[in-house]
Design a protein around this motif. Structure first.
Motif, short mmCIF file in Angstrom:
data_model
loop_
_atom_site.label_atom_id
_atom_site.label_comp_id
_atom_site.label_asym_id
_atom_site.label_seq_id
_atom_site.Cartn_x
_atom_site.Cartn_y
_atom_site.Cartn_z
N ALA A 227 0.84 -1.21 0.00
CA ALA A 227 0.00 0.00 0.00
C ALA A 227 0.87 1.26 0.00
CB ALA A 227 -0.93 -0.01 1.22
N ARG A 228 1.95 1.24 0.78
CA ARG A 228 2.84 2.40 0.81
C ARG A 228 3.58 2.57 -0.51
NH1 ARG A 228 5.32 1.89 6.98
NH2 ARG A 228 3.41 2.59 8.06
N SER A 229 3.99 1.46 -1.11
CA SER A 229 4.64 1.54 -2.43
C SER A 229 3.67 2.08 -3.48
CB SER A 229 5.15 0.15 -2.84
OG SER A 229 6.14 -0.31 -1.97
N TYR A 230 2.41 1.68 -3.38
CA TYR A 230 1.39 2.18 -4.30
C TYR A 230 1.24 3.69 -4.14
CZ TYR A 230 -3.02 2.31 -6.91
OH TYR A 230 -4.00 2.59 -7.83
N GLU A 231 1.18 4.16 -2.90
CA GLU A 231 1.06 5.61 -2.64
C GLU A 231 2.28 6.36 -3.15
OE1 GLU A 231 0.50 5.71 1.53
OE2 GLU A 231 -1.57 4.98 1.46
N ALA A 232 3.47 5.77 -2.99
CA ALA A 232 4.69 6.42 -3.47
C ALA A 232 4.66 6.57 -4.99
CB ALA A 232 5.91 5.62 -3.04
N ASN A 233 4.20 5.54 -5.68
CA ASN A 233 4.09 5.63 -7.13
C ASN A 233 3.05 6.66 -7.55
OD1 ASN A 233 5.75 3.53 -8.81
ND2 ASN A 233 5.13 2.42 -6.98
N GLN A 234 1.98 6.78 -6.77
CA GLN A 234 0.98 7.82 -7.05
C GLN A 234 1.60 9.21 -6.97
OE1 GLN A 234 -2.19 6.76 -4.21
NE2 GLN A 234 -3.57 6.63 -5.94
N ARG A 235 2.41 9.44 -5.92
CA ARG A 235 3.04 10.75 -5.76
C ARG A 235 4.03 11.03 -6.88
NH1 ARG A 235 2.80 9.12 -0.25
NH2 ARG A 235 4.94 8.33 -0.31
N ILE A 236 4.77 9.99 -7.30
CA ILE A 236 5.71 10.16 -8.42
C ILE A 236 4.94 10.50 -9.69
CG2 ILE A 236 7.34 8.95 -9.91
CD1 ILE A 236 8.18 7.33 -7.43
N LEU A 237 3.83 9.84 -9.91
CA LEU A 237 3.02 10.10 -11.10
C LEU A 237 2.50 11.53 -11.09
CD1 LEU A 237 1.94 8.49 -13.58
CD2 LEU A 237 -0.14 8.10 -12.27
#
Length: 255
Positions: A227-237
């Protein structure tokens, strides 16, 4: 920047797949005979980076190799963990566990013959042995009719009724390569035709159920990490999108 969008988007896809698999594992943590899945990921095909210089090299005239890059990650496959779960004593005659980790019960379903480790069985209205979803469990001669739940099962899979003797033998199979099995839902596995072989020594334990091999604590930790990795990718996007907006609307604007 476009490459950054693609890289972040592929990361989102991988973490979404991990979240789905982990959620399914946790949902089946108490399902008899359930086997946990794991997501295996890989980088997208690497792209060759070269720089121009004088001379002729393997990559072409005027170019030389300086490194590699890739366009993010992808799901390579979902792998099932076939390690055995802990045996739980229940004392019920219709509960069976297979101690051979490569053995499976054969079940007659609307989709054809499928296989399961779920030994939570019962008896239907016609006296046939059925699994927890009402599908008939197969013996060597077809569906097994036991009449009532007053029967015994030997370690070799023979079903014995008091006063009647042996009424059938369970069709218990094993596979030389467990990777041939594919999950079809409802705790069933499908296999290529002809790959199932009779289990030589299935070691059936009556009055026991095999628990799920899901580790709830480890799965919860992995779920939080995904879930945290998903959120990190969202912020990068989002950051890449903002940079692209600046490049188009500000840097590229005529003044």
């Amino acid at each position: 920047m476009i490459r950054g969008l693609y890289t972040a988007a592929t990361g989102l896809g991988v973490q979404q797949a991990r979240l789905d698999v982990l959620a399914a594992n946790l949902a089946n943590a108490s399902t008899s005979g359930f086997k946990a899945d794991n997501v295996v990921q890989k980088p997208f095909p690497e792209l060759l980076l070269v720089e121009q210089q004088e001379g002729t090299f393997r990559t072409g005239p005027g170019w030389r190799y300086v490194g590699t890059t890739n366009q993010g990650a992808a799901v390579a496959r979902v792998v099932t963990n076939f390690s055995p779960g802990a045996l739980q004593p229940t004392g019920r005659s219709t509960h069976l566990a297979l101690t051979d980790p490569g053995a499976f019960l054969a079940v007659q379903t609307p989709q054809g013959e499928l296989y399961t480790r779920d030994g939570n069985l019962g008896v239907d209205g016609e006296g046939y042995l059925v699994d927890s979803r009402g599908n008939r469990v197969l013996g060597e001669a077809g569906p097994v009719r036991v009449g009532t739940d007053d029967f015994q099962v030997t370690a070799g899979g023979e079903i014995i009724r008091p006063g009647q003797g042996t009424v059938g033998r369970l069709r218990i199979v094993r596979f030389a390569d467990l990777n041939l099995l594919t999950k079809t839902g409802d705790n069933y596995f499908a296999a290529p035709a002809g790959s199932a072989r009779p289990a030589a020594s299935p070691e059936v334990r009556q009055g026991f159920l095999e628990g799920s091999n899901v580790d709830p604590a480890a799965s919860m930790v992995q779920l939080v990490s995904a879930a945290r990795s998903y959120e990190a990718n969202q912020r990068i996007l989002q950051a890449q999108d903002q940079l692209l907006d600046l490049a188009v609307n500000r840097v590229g604007a005529l003044r």
